[in-house]
Design a protein around this motif. Sequence first.
Motif, PDB file in Angstrom:
ATOM      1  N   UNK A 120     -55.147  -7.393   7.301  1.00 18.71           N
ATOM      2  CA  UNK A 120     -54.516  -6.380   8.148  1.00 18.71           C
ATOM      3  C   UNK A 120     -55.094  -6.411   9.563  1.00 18.71           C
ATOM      4  N   UNK A 121     -56.407  -6.434   9.668  1.00 17.38           N
ATOM      5  CA  UNK A 121     -57.044  -6.449  10.990  1.00 17.38           C
ATOM      6  C   UNK A 121     -56.809  -7.789  11.687  1.00 17.38           C
ATOM      7  N   UNK A 122     -56.824  -8.866  10.929  1.00 19.21           N
ATOM      8  CA  UNK A 122     -56.556 -10.184  11.497  1.00 19.21           C
ATOM      9  C   UNK A 122     -55.178 -10.266  12.106  1.00 19.21           C
ATOM     10  N   UNK A 123     -54.182  -9.771  11.385  1.00 17.83           N
ATOM     11  CA  UNK A 123     -52.808  -9.766  11.900  1.00 17.83           C
ATOM     12  C   UNK A 123     -52.709  -8.875  13.138  1.00 17.83           C
ATOM     13  N   UNK A 124     -53.390  -7.737  13.096  1.00 21.50           N
ATOM     14  CA  UNK A 124     -53.388  -6.826  14.248  1.00 21.50           C
ATOM     15  C   UNK A 124     -53.923  -7.529  15.507  1.00 21.50           C
ATOM     16  N   UNK A 125     -54.994  -8.287  15.357  1.00 24.33           N
ATOM     17  CA  UNK A 125     -55.576  -8.997  16.492  1.00 24.33           C
ATOM     18  C   UNK A 125     -54.664 -10.126  16.977  1.00 24.33           C
ATOM     19  N   UNK A 126     -54.050 -10.848  16.063  1.00 23.07           N
ATOM     20  CA  UNK A 126     -53.124 -11.916  16.457  1.00 23.07           C
ATOM     21  C   UNK A 126     -51.906 -11.316  17.161  1.00 23.07           C
ATOM     22  N   UNK A 127     -51.410 -10.189  16.652  1.00 21.20           N
ATOM     23  CA  UNK A 127     -50.280  -9.511  17.296  1.00 21.20           C
ATOM     24  C   UNK A 127     -50.676  -9.042  18.695  1.00 21.20           C
ATOM     25  N   UNK A 128     -51.883  -8.530  18.839  1.00 19.93           N
ATOM     26  CA  UNK A 128     -52.376  -8.106  20.148  1.00 19.93           C
ATOM     27  C   UNK A 128     -52.360  -9.293  21.119  1.00 19.93           C
ATOM     28  N   UNK A 129     -52.845 -10.438  20.670  1.00 25.08           N
ATOM     29  CA  UNK A 129     -52.862 -11.638  21.509  1.00 25.08           C
ATOM     30  C   UNK A 129     -51.440 -12.081  21.859  1.00 25.08           C
ATOM     31  N   UNK A 130     -50.543 -12.029  20.877  1.00 21.41           N
ATOM     32  CA  UNK A 130     -49.148 -12.412  21.121  1.00 21.41           C
ATOM     33  C   UNK A 130     -48.500 -11.485  22.139  1.00 21.41           C
ATOM     34  N   UNK A 131     -48.777 -10.202  22.021  1.00 21.59           N
ATOM     35  CA  UNK A 131     -48.202  -9.234  22.950  1.00 21.59           C
ATOM     36  C   UNK A 131     -48.798  -9.368  24.356  1.00 21.59           C
ATOM     37  N   UNK A 132     -49.973  -9.991  24.447  1.00 18.43           N
ATOM     38  CA  UNK A 132     -50.595 -10.269  25.748  1.00 18.43           C
ATOM     39  C   UNK A 132     -50.067 -11.572  26.351  1.00 18.43           C
ATOM     40  N   UNK A 133     -49.223 -12.281  25.578  1.00 14.24           N
ATOM     41  CA  UNK A 133     -48.600 -13.500  26.094  1.00 14.24           C
ATOM     42  C   UNK A 133     -49.209 -14.797  25.622  1.00 14.24           C
TER      43      UNK A 133
END
Length: 133
Positions: free
Chosen positions: A35-48
Amino acid sequence: EALMKYIYAADDDAVSAVMAGSMYLNGDGVEKDLEYGVELVKQAADMGEPEAQLELAQQNYKQSKLEPVPAMKLQLEKSALHYATSCSKQKQTECMEILADIFKGGLAGIPVSESSADELYKLAEQVKSGGVM
């Protein structure tokens, strides 16, 4: 130690966020926390971050093929469309191909467009061969 540095930098640095996310997803030096791993990857994706966008596009697209619940399937397709569109703009050929598959199949609530799919497949091939910058 690396994880702590990545976590500290993750709010301002997409590469750090994706590295930390990957460590949590793979249990690399830390207990697995999907869950936390996906959250961090999503954060990076949303940052471009294009690699994070590609990862989410691939995962959501693959999962949508397996999802039996129509509403969940549609959400996964829409998420794949969103991230594939973002990283296609950055010349990620794998994202172009996912986007082409979405157009070809009329997924994510969009109409089928064979011509758009064909254009994307051709563009991806041109980028791979170095013909498009």
